[in-house]
Write an enzyme that holds these catalytic residues in place. Structure first.
Site, PDB file in Angstrom:
ATOM      1  N   ASP A 271       0.881  -1.159   0.000  1.00  0.00           N
ATOM      2  CA  ASP A 271       0.000   0.000   0.000  1.00  0.00           C
ATOM      3  C   ASP A 271       0.927   1.219   0.000  1.00  0.00           C
ATOM      4  OD1 ASP A 271      -2.057   1.789   0.102  1.00  0.00           O
ATOM      5  OD2 ASP A 271      -3.088   0.852   1.784  1.00  0.00           O
ATOM      6  N   TRP A 272       0.359   2.396  -0.225  1.00  0.00           N
ATOM      7  CA  TRP A 272       1.183   3.594  -0.468  1.00  0.00           C
ATOM      8  C   TRP A 272       1.994   3.985   0.779  1.00  0.00           C
ATOM      9  CZ3 TRP A 272      -0.327   1.549  -4.421  1.00  0.00           C
ATOM     10  CH2 TRP A 272      -0.264   2.118  -5.683  1.00  0.00           C
TER      11      TRP A 272
END
Ligand code: BGC
Length: 764
Positions: A271-272
């Site tokens: 995920d970011w």
């Protein structure tokens, strides 16, 4: 002179050598992948496994502004950059570019995932997926960062609207249908967030402490079904830690379970900004670090040089990035149009929204509107400013949302003009006082105001019926609250009472619309209105979809894929949400002490009455269930259950049929029954019947037994219950499993390092 000639000759040689080596360079797609990797420098490899944002010189977000990220390009080896963009309710990109408002890049905002799951119709999700996938492709994006498929663990979860259901079977099946739909367009998906990402509170540092059994049976199971029944190009690991280690750094989760046991062949991305240690992430086969930082590249290069990271491991990560690039439209130089057919997709969104609405209450057939209903009094801000979807990365930049007033007009109804002016002015003022931040952050929700007694009296006199819309929004970054969110605000409860009193005094009905993304408290006020329609956050065609249902053009057929409890304290994770930092520590953690008893598994097994149970939803018609036939009285490899559903009411309708299975008493504590199959009928005309068949496999009988790390089906008598909800069981039958079976042996991984006292059924 000789010197000059030799300089001339050597420069010719150099030029020809250069062009020779260029020609000889392996090219992605033309040369074997192994050769392409061999030709890469260490720096190129490290850059490729780190998202393109790390490379500041690259024009990273120029191709599709508003996309969440890109991969690194290596033109000399024929490796283009690919584009990744959110999200679960439709593509999220910027609607305008370079301050030029003459050309727009709007996308379709589809109903939120929880609403899509409420259709219980995989074909609907396939259709939505195909439409979304087409926008992904036509706007030059390669991978859609969706669907999201974490289970609803607690109703306050801030991103529940982006997720499907409390149940892993519904979640897994819906996600698979969505992936199959999106990928039918030749673009990729990223099923997210793997795994146990059920909280927004401290989301990047939260340690989820969960037992292996609930992980295997609930939280991983939805991903397992999705992986096995579709072929997602990518998986996104989650932000949280799982039993002490970041999910993106867990080789047991990403390699042993996901790839080894489930056969996943694609790429895993973070995920970011998720996780901490790039080297551990590479080793865990978390191949791509998004959106990418220069530090991550340096760390990977140093680790290889210092022999902390075997280059062979990095090569496998690189290979999976290249395999993804090879499949992408960007690699095939797809000439995207920037002109998807938004009109056609709006129709898909409307159909999905009408099918996902859940009729919770309908006293004295308040709905559909009686023929005499022409003029409608609309109360509540959201009656005028419908919430189409949630915020954060689940938001979609859409060009319009059909409001209720326009939809009523479209269908030939009138609405109260005084109320319209009153609410329009109120909203205008609110918006001026609190201008919307970006749609990413804006909740598009203003607290309702009280309505004066005069206005109510006038409205009740002049209109045929009242609609009161209650709205809620939430999104990434924070969980929901109890006050004024799960519960009605004081003004809202006042409105429900006053509107109901005023209209009932004139013998007129009141309909409440719940324009919400997650579960709300209903028990304290649901007796007041005559009908309650759960419209969820229905996407851009919301108004039209609502009017389709309340007018009777479409018979509602949605059912709850998540329970509405009587009160928050009733929910099994109430004591363990969102978590806390233990005394003397700053590290937030949460313990899944409810174990496998999540959602209806808990309410039904512990005899706790919910307000509206899992699987519940009313229709304008009634259905009869008959003729349950089991293919055998003894289970042998599989079992088929067949039933007939007939529409014995007066209007056409679709019915969602659910199969729950109860296991014999064995070694393990088990829920009273669990959903093992569901099906939706076609649109049945009055008097029409349809036969439905469900198939049970050994895995459906099994539970995961951690000490032996295996799925075991206990010998004994199993009960098949066919229901119209998890509590309204219409038919039952039994079969026998003569001998216990070890259905599947799995790796002994993911154990918590501390003891969790998990909920158990009281012994009788
Ligand atoms: C979210 C992801 C999303 C990513 C890219 C993260 O903050 O958790 O779901 O895909 O951002 O926008």
């Amino acid at each position: 002179m000789i010197k000059l000639i030799s300089l001339f000759l050597s420069s010719i040689l150099l030029v020809s050598m250069n062009s020779f080596s260029q020609e000889q360079l392996p090219q992605l797609g033309k040369s074997p992948i192994k050769d392409v990797i061999k030709a890469m420098t260490l720096e190129e490899k490290a850059s490729l496994v780190v998202g393109g944002s790390a490379n500041r010189s690259a024009q990273v977000h120029k191709k599709v502004p508003g996309a969440a990220g890109v991969t690194y390009a290596i033109p000399r080896l024929g490796i283009p950059s690919i584009v990744l963009a959110d999200g679960p309710a439709g593509l999220r990109i910027q609607p305008f570019r370079n301050a030029d408002s003459s050309v727009s890049y709007f996308c379709t905002g589809f109903p939120i995932e929880t609403m899509l799951a409420s259709t219980w119709n995989q074909q609907v999700l396939k259709n939505v997926g195909a439409a979304m996938g087409n926008e992904v492709k036509e706007y030059g994006v390669d991978v859609l960062l969706a669907p999201a498929l974490n289970n609803h663990r607690n109703l306050l979860g801030g991103r529940n609207f982006e997720y499907y259901s409390e149940d892993p079977l519904v979640t897994g099946k819906m996600a698979a249908a969505m992936v199959n739909g999106v990928q039918s367009q030749g673009v990729g998906t990223s099923i997210k967030h793997f795994a146990a990402n059920n909280h927004e509170w401290n989301r990047t540092t939260l340690n989820v402490i969960a037992g292996v059994r609930p992980l295997r049976e609930i939280y991983l199971r939805s991903f397992e079904i999705a992986v096995k029944e579709s072929d997602p190009w990518t998986v996104m690991s989650s932000y949280n830690l799982l039993n002490g280690t970041y999910t993106s750094e867990r080789a047991d989760l990403l390699s042993t379970v996901l790839r080894g046991e489930w056969g996943f062949k694609g790429l895993v991305m973070t995920d970011w900004g998720g996780g901490k240690d790039p080297v551990a992430q590479m080793k865990a086969a978390n191949d791509l670090l998004m959106p990418g930082t220069e530090n991550q590249i340096k760390t990977i290069i140093n680790a290889v040089n210092n022999k902390q990271l075997d280059e062979v491991v990095l090569d496998s990560n690189v290979e999976r990035v290249l395999a993804l690039v090879l499949k992408s439209p960007a690699f095939h130089d797809y000439k995207y149009s920037n002109k998807p057919d938004l009109k056609a997709h709006a129709k898909v969104a409307r159909d999905a929204a009408t099918e996902g609405m859940v009729l919770l209450k309908n006293q004295q057939l308040t709905l559909p509107f009686h023929k005499s209903v022409r003029r409608i009094a609309l109360f509540g801000n959201c009656s005028y400013d419908l919430i189409a979807g949630g915020t954060g990365s689940g938001n979609v930049n859409r060009s319009y949302v059909v409001s209720l007033p326009s939809a009523l007009t479209n269908a030939g109804y009138q609405y109260d003009q005084d109320l319209f002016s009153y609410y329009s002015n109120f909203l205008k003022q609110q918006k001026a006082n609190k201008p919307a931040k970006s749609p990413y952050q804006s909740t598009n929700q203003f607290p309702d105001e009280d309505v004066s007694a005069d206005k109510l009296e006038k409205a009740a006199t002049e209109n045929d019926i009242a609609i009161l819309t209650i709205g809620r929004n939430s999104g990434e970054g924070s969980d929901r609250k109890l006050d004024n969110d799960y519960y009605l605000s004081a003004v809202e409860s006042g409105l429900v009472k006053k509107v109901s009193d005023a209209f009932h005094a004139k013998g007129k009905k009141v309909v409440v619309l719940l324009n919400i993304g997650g579960v709300m408290e209903v028990s304290s006020w649901r007796d007041l209105p005559d009908a309650i329609l759960l419209t969820w956050q229905p996407g851009i065609e919301g108004g039209n979809a609502i009017v389709d249902v309340i007018s009777g053009k479409v018979n509602p057929s949605g059912k709850l894929a998540t329970t509405f409890p009587v009160d928050y304290k009733d929910i099994p994770s109430a004591r363990n949400f969102p978590g806390a930092a233990p005394a003397g520590s700053k590290s937030p953690q949460v313990r899944y002490e409810e174990g496998i008893y999540t959602g209806y598994r808990y309410y039904n097994s512990f005899h706790i009455n919910p307000a509206y149970e899992f699987g519940y939803g009313l229709s304008y018609t009634t259905f009869n269930y008959s003729g349950l036939k089991l293919s055998s009285s003894t289970f042998n490899r599989n079992m088929q259950a067949t039933i007939t559903v007939s529409n014995n009411g007066k209007v056409a309708g679709k019915e969602v049929v659910q199969l729950y299975l109860g296991a014999p008493k064995g070694k393990l504590d088990k829920p009273i029954s669990e959903l093992k199959g569901f099906a939706k009928t076609k649109l049945l005309k009055p008097g029409e019947s349809q036969e439905l068949t469900f198939k049970l496999l050994p895995m459906d009988l099994a539970s995961f037994d951690p000490p032996v790390s295996a799925w075991i089906a206990d010998a004994g008598k199993y009960t098949v219950s066919i229901g119209t909800s998890s509590r309204a069981i219409k038919l039952t039958g039994t079969f026998n499993l003569p001998k216990s079976i070890v259905v599947e042996k799995d790796a002994n991984v993911l154990q918590p390092q501390v003891t969790i006292s998990e909920m158990k059924l009281p012994t009788e």
